[in-house]
Motif scaffolding. Sequence first.
Motif, PDB file in Angstrom:
ATOM      1  N   MET A 127      24.556   8.665 -14.172  1.00 12.84           N
ATOM      2  CA  MET A 127      24.640   9.439 -12.940  1.00 12.84           C
ATOM      3  C   MET A 127      23.232   9.892 -12.531  1.00 12.84           C
ATOM      4  O   MET A 127      22.418  10.221 -13.395  1.00 12.84           O
ATOM      5  N   HIS A 128      22.963   9.886 -11.241  1.00 12.36           N
ATOM      6  CA  HIS A 128      21.673  10.250 -10.647  1.00 12.36           C
ATOM      7  C   HIS A 128      20.684   9.078 -10.596  1.00 12.36           C
ATOM      8  O   HIS A 128      19.672   9.172  -9.900  1.00 12.36           O
ATOM      9  N   ASP A 129      20.950   7.977 -11.332  1.00  5.54           N
ATOM     10  CA  ASP A 129      20.043   6.834 -11.270  1.00  5.54           C
ATOM     11  C   ASP A 129      20.092   6.184  -9.885  1.00  5.54           C
ATOM     12  O   ASP A 129      21.101   6.282  -9.168  1.00  5.54           O
ATOM     13  N   ASN A 130      19.018   5.513  -9.525  1.00 11.65           N
ATOM     14  CA  ASN A 130      18.913   4.840  -8.226  1.00 11.65           C
ATOM     15  C   ASN A 130      18.738   3.341  -8.440  1.00 11.65           C
ATOM     16  O   ASN A 130      17.786   2.914  -9.107  1.00 11.65           O
ATOM     17  N   ILE A 131      19.676   2.562  -7.900  1.00 11.89           N
ATOM     18  CA  ILE A 131      19.596   1.108  -7.982  1.00 11.89           C
ATOM     19  C   ILE A 131      18.825   0.617  -6.761  1.00 11.89           C
ATOM     20  O   ILE A 131      19.216   0.867  -5.616  1.00 11.89           O
ATOM     21  N   LEU A 132      17.700  -0.067  -7.011  1.00 14.73           N
ATOM     22  CA  LEU A 132      16.802  -0.470  -5.932  1.00 14.73           C
ATOM     23  C   LEU A 132      16.980  -1.929  -5.525  1.00 14.73           C
ATOM     24  O   LEU A 132      16.859  -2.264  -4.342  1.00 14.73           O
ATOM     25  N   ALA A 133      17.229  -2.796  -6.489  1.00 14.52           N
ATOM     26  CA  ALA A 133      17.298  -4.219  -6.176  1.00 14.52           C
ATOM     27  C   ALA A 133      18.140  -4.954  -7.209  1.00 14.52           C
ATOM     28  O   ALA A 133      18.331  -4.488  -8.337  1.00 14.52           O
ATOM     29  N   VAL A 134      18.656  -6.112  -6.794  1.00 10.04           N
ATOM     30  CA  VAL A 134      19.406  -7.006  -7.686  1.00 10.04           C
ATOM     31  C   VAL A 134      18.788  -8.390  -7.557  1.00 10.04           C
ATOM     32  O   VAL A 134      18.730  -8.950  -6.451  1.00 10.04           O
ATOM     33  N   ASP A 135      18.290  -8.906  -8.657  1.00  7.91           N
ATOM     34  CA  ASP A 135      17.593 -10.196  -8.666  1.00  7.91           C
ATOM     35  C   ASP A 135      16.491 -10.231  -7.614  1.00  7.91           C
ATOM     36  O   ASP A 135      16.281 -11.238  -6.921  1.00  7.91           O
ATOM     37  N   VAL A 366      18.918  17.733  -4.339  1.00  6.89           N
ATOM     38  CA  VAL A 366      18.862  16.340  -3.896  1.00  6.89           C
ATOM     39  C   VAL A 366      19.262  15.481  -5.083  1.00  6.89           C
ATOM     40  O   VAL A 366      18.482  15.270  -6.009  1.00  6.89           O
ATOM     41  N   TRP A 367      20.485  14.994  -5.071  1.00 10.13           N
ATOM     42  CA  TRP A 367      21.108  14.333  -6.217  1.00 10.13           C
ATOM     43  C   TRP A 367      20.231  13.234  -6.814  1.00 10.13           C
ATOM     44  O   TRP A 367      20.054  13.153  -8.029  1.00 10.13           O
ATOM     45  N   GLU A 368      19.664  12.393  -5.934  1.00  6.40           N
ATOM     46  CA  GLU A 368      18.914  11.234  -6.423  1.00  6.40           C
ATOM     47  C   GLU A 368      17.546  11.587  -6.996  1.00  6.40           C
ATOM     48  O   GLU A 368      16.852  10.734  -7.555  1.00  6.40           O
ATOM     49  N   GLU A 369      17.139  12.872  -6.871  1.00  2.00           N
ATOM     50  CA  GLU A 369      15.825  13.284  -7.367  1.00  2.00           C
ATOM     51  C   GLU A 369      15.920  14.192  -8.586  1.00  2.00           C
ATOM     52  O   GLU A 369      14.897  14.671  -9.090  1.00  2.00           O
ATOM     53  N   ILE A 370      17.147  14.429  -9.062  1.00  2.00           N
ATOM     54  CA  ILE A 370      17.325  15.357 -10.178  1.00  2.00           C
ATOM     55  C   ILE A 370      18.174  14.721 -11.267  1.00  2.00           C
ATOM     56  O   ILE A 370      18.791  13.675 -11.079  1.00  2.00           O
ATOM     57  N   THR A 371      18.184  15.377 -12.416  1.00  2.00           N
ATOM     58  CA  THR A 371      19.114  15.043 -13.493  1.00  2.00           C
ATOM     59  C   THR A 371      19.946  16.294 -13.771  1.00  2.00           C
ATOM     60  O   THR A 371      19.704  17.358 -13.182  1.00  2.00           O
ATOM     61  N   GLN A 372      20.896  16.176 -14.663  1.00  3.45           N
ATOM     62  CA  GLN A 372      21.689  17.363 -14.988  1.00  3.45           C
ATOM     63  C   GLN A 372      20.796  18.470 -15.531  1.00  3.45           C
ATOM     64  O   GLN A 372      21.015  19.655 -15.253  1.00  3.45           O
ATOM     65  N   GLU A 373      19.741  18.098 -16.247  1.00  4.62           N
ATOM     66  CA  GLU A 373      18.855  19.082 -16.854  1.00  4.62           C
ATOM     67  C   GLU A 373      17.961  19.775 -15.822  1.00  4.62           C
ATOM     68  O   GLU A 373      17.491  20.890 -16.058  1.00  4.62           O
ATOM     69  N   THR A 374      17.699  19.129 -14.691  1.00  2.00           N
ATOM     70  CA  THR A 374      16.797  19.704 -13.676  1.00  2.00           C
ATOM     71  C   THR A 374      17.523  20.098 -12.399  1.00  2.00           C
ATOM     72  O   THR A 374      16.888  20.400 -11.397  1.00  2.00           O
ATOM     73  N   ASP A 375      18.842  20.102 -12.425  1.00  2.00           N
ATOM     74  CA  ASP A 375      19.654  20.372 -11.235  1.00  2.00           C
ATOM     75  C   ASP A 375      19.592  21.864 -10.878  1.00  2.00           C
ATOM     76  O   ASP A 375      20.095  22.708 -11.623  1.00  2.00           O
ATOM     77  N   PRO A 376      18.995  22.229  -9.723  1.00  2.00           N
ATOM     78  CA  PRO A 376      18.858  23.657  -9.385  1.00  2.00           C
ATOM     79  C   PRO A 376      20.196  24.342  -9.117  1.00  2.00           C
ATOM     80  O   PRO A 376      20.359  25.525  -9.436  1.00  2.00           O
ATOM     81  N   ALA A 377      21.142  23.626  -8.541  1.00  3.28           N
ATOM     82  CA  ALA A 377      22.447  24.236  -8.279  1.00  3.28           C
ATOM     83  C   ALA A 377      23.190  24.496  -9.584  1.00  3.28           C
ATOM     84  O   ALA A 377      23.854  25.534  -9.749  1.00  3.28           O
ATOM     85  N   LEU A 378      23.079  23.563 -10.511  1.00  2.97           N
ATOM     86  CA  LEU A 378      23.727  23.744 -11.802  1.00  2.97           C
ATOM     87  C   LEU A 378      23.086  24.902 -12.570  1.00  2.97           C
ATOM     88  O   LEU A 378      23.779  25.702 -13.211  1.00  2.97           O
ATOM     89  N   LYS A 379      21.777  25.019 -12.482  1.00  2.00           N
ATOM     90  CA  LYS A 379      21.083  26.139 -13.126  1.00  2.00           C
ATOM     91  C   LYS A 379      21.534  27.475 -12.529  1.00  2.00           C
ATOM     92  O   LYS A 379      21.786  28.450 -13.253  1.00  2.00           O
ATOM     93  N   ALA A 380      21.651  27.509 -11.190  1.00  2.00           N
ATOM     94  CA  ALA A 380      22.106  28.737 -10.533  1.00  2.00           C
ATOM     95  C   ALA A 380      23.522  29.093 -10.968  1.00  2.00           C
ATOM     96  O   ALA A 380      23.857  30.276 -11.125  1.00  2.00           O
ATOM     97  N   ALA A 381      24.356  28.069 -11.158  1.00  2.00           N
ATOM     98  CA  ALA A 381      25.735  28.322 -11.608  1.00  2.00           C
ATOM     99  C   ALA A 381      25.745  28.914 -13.016  1.00  2.00           C
ATOM    100  O   ALA A 381      26.470  29.875 -13.291  1.00  2.00           O
ATOM    101  N   LEU A 382      24.930  28.374 -13.908  1.00  2.00           N
ATOM    102  CA  LEU A 382      24.876  28.906 -15.266  1.00  2.00           C
ATOM    103  C   LEU A 382      24.346  30.338 -15.275  1.00  2.00           C
ATOM    104  O   LEU A 382      24.843  31.202 -16.010  1.00  2.00           O
TER     105      LEU A 382
END
Length: 387
Positions: A127-135, A366-382
Amino acid sequence: MVIDPLATTRQLATFEELWSIVKENYLYRDFNGLDWDAVYQEFRQQIEAGLSDSGYYHTMNEMISRLGDDHSSYLSPKDALEDDQMRQGEVDYVGIGVRGYVIPEKSSLTVLLVYPGSPAEQGGIKMHDNILAVDGQPVINDEGIRRNLLTGPEGTTINITVQSPGQEPRTITITRQRVGGALPVPYSVLTTSQGKRIGYIFMYSFTDTTMDDSIAQALNVMSTEAPLDGLILDNRYNLGGASDVLLDTMNYFTSGLVGYIVDRQQDFPLEVPGMDINGSQTKPLVVLVGDGTASFGEVFAGVLQNLGRAYLIGERTDGNVEILTVFNLTDGSRAQIATNTFRPPNPTDQNWEETGITPDQTVPSVWEEITQETDPALKAALDYFDR
């Protein structure tokens, strides 16, 4: 192009069926300012001029989109079948096993879900990874539309360029396999700075009828070692789904009157009996929302806030709480038409269709720029649970 007259006759019959359904059932009597009778003449002429079946389905989709409510839709017979499979937890296709959304300006597909045991999970995609290209081919074309590059014959190999937030792009080789089963519901136990155990559940949609069972399992598993001190329900990319799935899910977190369905004539009350799973009815709740929250995703968050049951963190939603009725047409295609809207259980001066759902605490992410560990909304929730 040679058009079979029988095809035109069949198309005209289902066109009449579809047009009449909207005429008789659409929520807004003025059709959002659209002259629906003029629409009839315009699109009938297009069909009479001759359309292939694919052209006809495209044309009907265009006709429904003219309503302008950003909610009503038309599905071809093939799309209707796939919709049924997803709703029944019977997804079955050959690919890598991810669900996500496109970001045209970044030419990427951002991963929201990874199917357990799928080629994507085996390849380390998260989750949060960005797929840029295929072959070597970008996953997004010049018009900002997703290319169908991830699916293909079973057993074929593709090279996928993936970028995790904060890291350099990498290329992984994945073999396409058959992917199936219910829609995943990711969950985990997080810990606050004061040591409180908080359950986290990511809610992708209310389309799959097995979702309530998956959430019940999550609530049980997360409470195995010790009781939870609170719950975070991540609703930021929940685009809605079916009312029965919404109510079955809401049933774990509240009980009684949860709102009203409003059509052209009257209001219909909605109630849930309430089912407690390891304290789910009373534990403190945080629901995360954002501009990816829509339809029943908005209703879910808004109702729990309106009842004083949940604290909302994130960004204001766009406002799209019209309720769709599914009409199955005689040719196997399907119309999903806005026939109702939703009114919350307690009086409010907000029209959710116009204002969206306003969180109690605004925290952009910004979902595509964060991970669960760096998620500001998740931090605010905790942090909220430590207050």
